[in-house]
Design a protein around this motif. Structure first.
Motif, short mmCIF file in Angstrom:
data_model
loop_
_atom_site.label_atom_id
_atom_site.label_comp_id
_atom_site.label_asym_id
_atom_site.label_seq_id
_atom_site.Cartn_x
_atom_site.Cartn_y
_atom_site.Cartn_z
N HIS A 140 0.88 -1.37 0.01
CA HIS A 140 0.21 -0.17 -0.21
C HIS A 140 0.79 1.32 -0.09
CE1 HIS A 140 -3.81 -2.05 0.26
NE2 HIS A 140 -3.49 -2.79 1.31
N GLY A 141 1.79 1.18 0.61
CA GLY A 141 2.79 2.36 1.27
C GLY A 141 3.51 2.81 -0.51
N ASP A 142 3.94 1.58 -1.28
CA ASP A 142 4.57 2.04 -2.31
C ASP A 142 3.67 2.48 -3.48
OD1 ASP A 142 6.93 1.16 -1.33
OD2 ASP A 142 6.80 -0.99 -1.94
N GLU A 143 2.38 2.00 -3.41
CA GLU A 143 1.35 2.36 -4.53
C GLU A 143 1.05 3.81 -4.08
OE1 GLU A 143 -2.13 -0.09 -4.41
OE2 GLU A 143 -3.34 1.33 -5.41
N GLU A 144 0.68 4.16 -2.83
CA GLU A 144 -0.11 5.46 -2.60
C GLU A 144 1.19 6.49 -2.56
OE1 GLU A 144 -2.93 5.71 -2.90
OE2 GLU A 144 -3.70 3.73 -2.72
N SER A 145 2.40 6.27 -2.46
CA SER A 145 3.45 7.25 -2.52
C SER A 145 4.11 7.24 -3.57
CB SER A 145 4.34 7.15 -1.28
OG SER A 145 3.86 6.82 0.12
N ALA A 146 3.60 6.73 -4.67
CA ALA A 146 4.55 6.85 -5.96
C ALA A 146 4.75 8.18 -6.30
CB ALA A 146 3.85 5.82 -6.89
N GLY A 147 3.70 9.12 -6.02
CA GLY A 147 3.95 10.30 -6.82
C GLY A 147 4.81 11.06 -5.91
N GLY A 148 5.36 10.66 -4.76
CA GLY A 148 6.42 11.60 -4.08
C GLY A 148 6.19 11.56 -2.59
N ASN A 149 6.57 12.70 -2.11
CA ASN A 149 6.50 12.97 -0.52
C ASN A 149 4.86 13.40 -0.13
OD1 ASN A 149 9.22 12.34 0.32
ND2 ASN A 149 9.57 14.25 -0.30
N ASP A 150 4.74 12.87 0.95
CA ASP A 150 3.37 13.31 1.38
C ASP A 150 3.24 14.69 1.65
OD1 ASP A 150 0.99 13.56 3.20
OD2 ASP A 150 1.51 12.14 4.53
N PRO A 151 2.66 15.49 1.32
CA PRO A 151 2.60 17.03 1.36
C PRO A 151 1.82 17.56 2.63
CG PRO A 151 0.95 16.47 -0.24
CD PRO A 151 1.34 15.29 0.38
N HIS A 152 1.07 16.82 3.40
CA HIS A 152 0.23 17.17 4.53
C HIS A 152 0.91 17.55 5.59
CE1 HIS A 152 -2.16 14.88 1.73
NE2 HIS A 152 -3.23 15.61 2.16
N ILE A 153 2.23 18.41 5.66
CA ILE A 153 3.00 18.74 6.72
C ILE A 153 2.31 19.42 7.99
CG2 ILE A 153 5.09 18.10 5.76
CD1 ILE A 153 5.29 21.07 4.81
N TRP A 154 1.26 20.32 7.46
CA TRP A 154 0.55 21.11 8.36
C TRP A 154 -0.06 20.46 9.59
CZ3 TRP A 154 -0.84 20.45 3.73
CH2 TRP A 154 -2.39 19.75 3.29
N LEU A 155 -0.54 19.14 9.39
CA LEU A 155 -1.13 18.41 10.36
C LEU A 155 -0.31 17.80 11.27
CD1 LEU A 155 -3.64 16.35 8.03
CD2 LEU A 155 -4.31 18.32 9.62
N ASP A 156 0.95 18.13 11.42
CA ASP A 156 1.79 17.62 12.41
C ASP A 156 2.32 19.09 13.14
OD1 ASP A 156 4.03 17.33 14.18
OD2 ASP A 156 5.33 16.07 12.49
N PRO A 157 1.99 19.62 14.29
CA PRO A 157 2.24 20.83 14.92
C PRO A 157 3.49 21.03 14.98
CG PRO A 157 0.42 19.71 15.97
CD PRO A 157 0.97 18.65 15.03
N VAL A 158 4.46 20.30 14.99
CA VAL A 158 6.17 20.41 15.21
C VAL A 158 6.29 20.82 13.68
CG1 VAL A 158 8.08 19.22 15.54
CG2 VAL A 158 6.08 18.93 17.07
N LYS A 159 6.29 20.10 12.74
CA LYS A 159 6.58 20.56 11.51
C LYS A 159 5.86 21.77 10.99
CE LYS A 159 7.98 16.05 9.47
NZ LYS A 159 9.15 16.54 9.26
N TYR A 160 4.66 21.96 11.32
CA TYR A 160 3.83 23.28 11.03
C TYR A 160 4.77 24.40 11.55
CZ TYR A 160 -0.21 26.18 9.63
OH TYR A 160 -1.06 26.81 8.82
N ALA A 161 5.28 24.19 12.98
CA ALA A 161 5.96 25.11 13.65
C ALA A 161 7.37 25.51 12.83
CB ALA A 161 6.30 24.66 14.84
N GLU A 162 8.04 24.56 12.08
CA GLU A 162 8.96 24.60 11.37
C GLU A 162 8.99 25.51 10.13
OE1 GLU A 162 11.14 20.35 12.82
OE2 GLU A 162 10.51 20.64 10.78
N VAL A 163 7.82 25.10 9.59
CA VAL A 163 7.40 26.08 8.28
C VAL A 163 6.99 27.36 8.56
CG1 VAL A 163 5.68 26.35 6.57
CG2 VAL A 163 6.38 23.82 7.24
N ALA A 164 6.40 27.45 9.89
CA ALA A 164 6.07 28.96 10.34
C ALA A 164 7.44 29.85 10.65
CB ALA A 164 5.23 28.65 11.86
#
Length: 320
Positions: A140-164
């Motif tokens: 499943h992981g290979d199939e769904e991630s074939a297009g590249g990285n998961d873009p949903h970084i804002w749903l992790d408050p720690v990563k979202y803070a890095e972006v901020a």
């Protein structure tokens, strides 16, 4: 007049004014820019980017968003007029990988400063699941991630803070006269996101199950951050239809992991989620990927909706 902000284009050579750059503060790209009020003109691709600019920029920025409220951003395409407007912004903030057509338009816009949020934190690949090893997960992981990285970084408050932090630095560079304000506002927002991270960590520390089923594989970063197990009906594309084998597998996972709830979201169809829930005897609830704020959202901004997401997860996972 601040000459620094004048950005001539072929269509405006010899007649550029600051009014063409100051896009009006709004939540839709339909409004024509140009108030001449001296604020930094920022175009954000969709709500999570808009929220950062508004929180950090405050009264010193004028924000235009490309994604109208209630619109699913993954399939967003821009009109020629909207594409042309991109060149008028002082700063364009987007997240590569959400909408390919928007990525292309921004790349060709000639905007003075373009900020890609994916460059401000570490990206990862997630598929229909995250954080565990049920049989068949690798496929499943290979199939769904074939297009590249998961873009949903804002749903992790720690990563979202890095972006901020990166967005704050970009605004300081674009508008050094107000750098101190941007720096202060960035610190305030990072503090709020830190408190949100603590709330999730503590609120999800002790649960009956660690597995949740959701329509859209948007919560891989969140699941990994807090030791949860995301099982998505579809992949990163919220409109993708699951295979019969995937539906059968989800039923098995629900029984094995004592899953109580199938989550759906506000901007995509809930039909498949409700069908699976009915077939497996599970409840349904909303887990909002926060790609936009609408009248149906459980809150008026990112922080409020994320707290509603935490409450929904605690209820579904049997938090103690």
């Amino acid at each position: 007049m601040n000459v620094r902000r004048l950005i001539p284009t072929a269509a405006t050579a010899g007649a550029v004014t600051l009014g063409l750059l100051a896009l009006s503060a709004c939540s839709s790209s339909d409004t024509a820019g140009g108030k001449g009020d001296g604020r930094l003109a920022v175009t954000a691709s969709f709500y999570p980017m808009q929220f950062l600019v508004q929180q950090i920029g405050g009264d010193h920025v004028s924000v235009t968003t490309l994604t109208k409220p209630g619109t699913e951003p993954h399939d967003l395409e821009l009109s020629p007029r909207e594409t042309a407007r991109l060149s008028q912004a002082d700063v364009v903030l987007y997240l590569k990988g959400i909408a390919p057509a928007v990525d292309d338009a921004i790349g060709q816009s000639g905007a003075r400063q373009i900020v890609d949020a994916t460059s401000l934190t570490t990206m990862e690949r997630h598929g229909t699941e995250a954080g565990h090893g049920h049989e068949g997960d690798d496929d499943h992981g290979d199939e769904e991630s074939a297009g590249g990285n998961d873009p949903h970084i804002w749903l992790d408050p720690v990563k979202y803070a890095e972006v901020a932090k990166g967005v704050g630095a970009a605004l300081e560079k674009a508008d050094p006269d107000h750098a101190a304000t941007y720096r202060t506002n960035t610190g305030t927002l990072v503090g709020k996101l830190g408190a949100l991270d603590t709330a999730f960590e503590q609120g999800l520390a002790h649960t009956t199950t660690r597995t949740f089923i959701t329509t859209h594989a948007a919560f891989g970063y969140l699941a990994e951050r807090y030791g949860l197990e995301q099982e998505a009906i579809a992949g990163v594309d919220p409109e993708a239809e699951p295979s019969p084998a995937r539906v059968k597998e989800l039923g098995t996972i629900a029984r094995q992991d004592k899953v109580s709830t199938v989550f759906f979201e506000t901007l995509a169809s809930d039909r498949t989620a409700k069908t699976i829930a009915g077939d497996t005897g599970l409840r349904t609830d909303v887990l909002d990927p926060l790609e936009g704020i609408t009248a149906k959202s459980k809150g008026s901004d990112y922080l409020q909706v994320m707290k509603a997401n935490l409450a929904a997860l605690r209820n579904a996972l049997g938090a103690k």
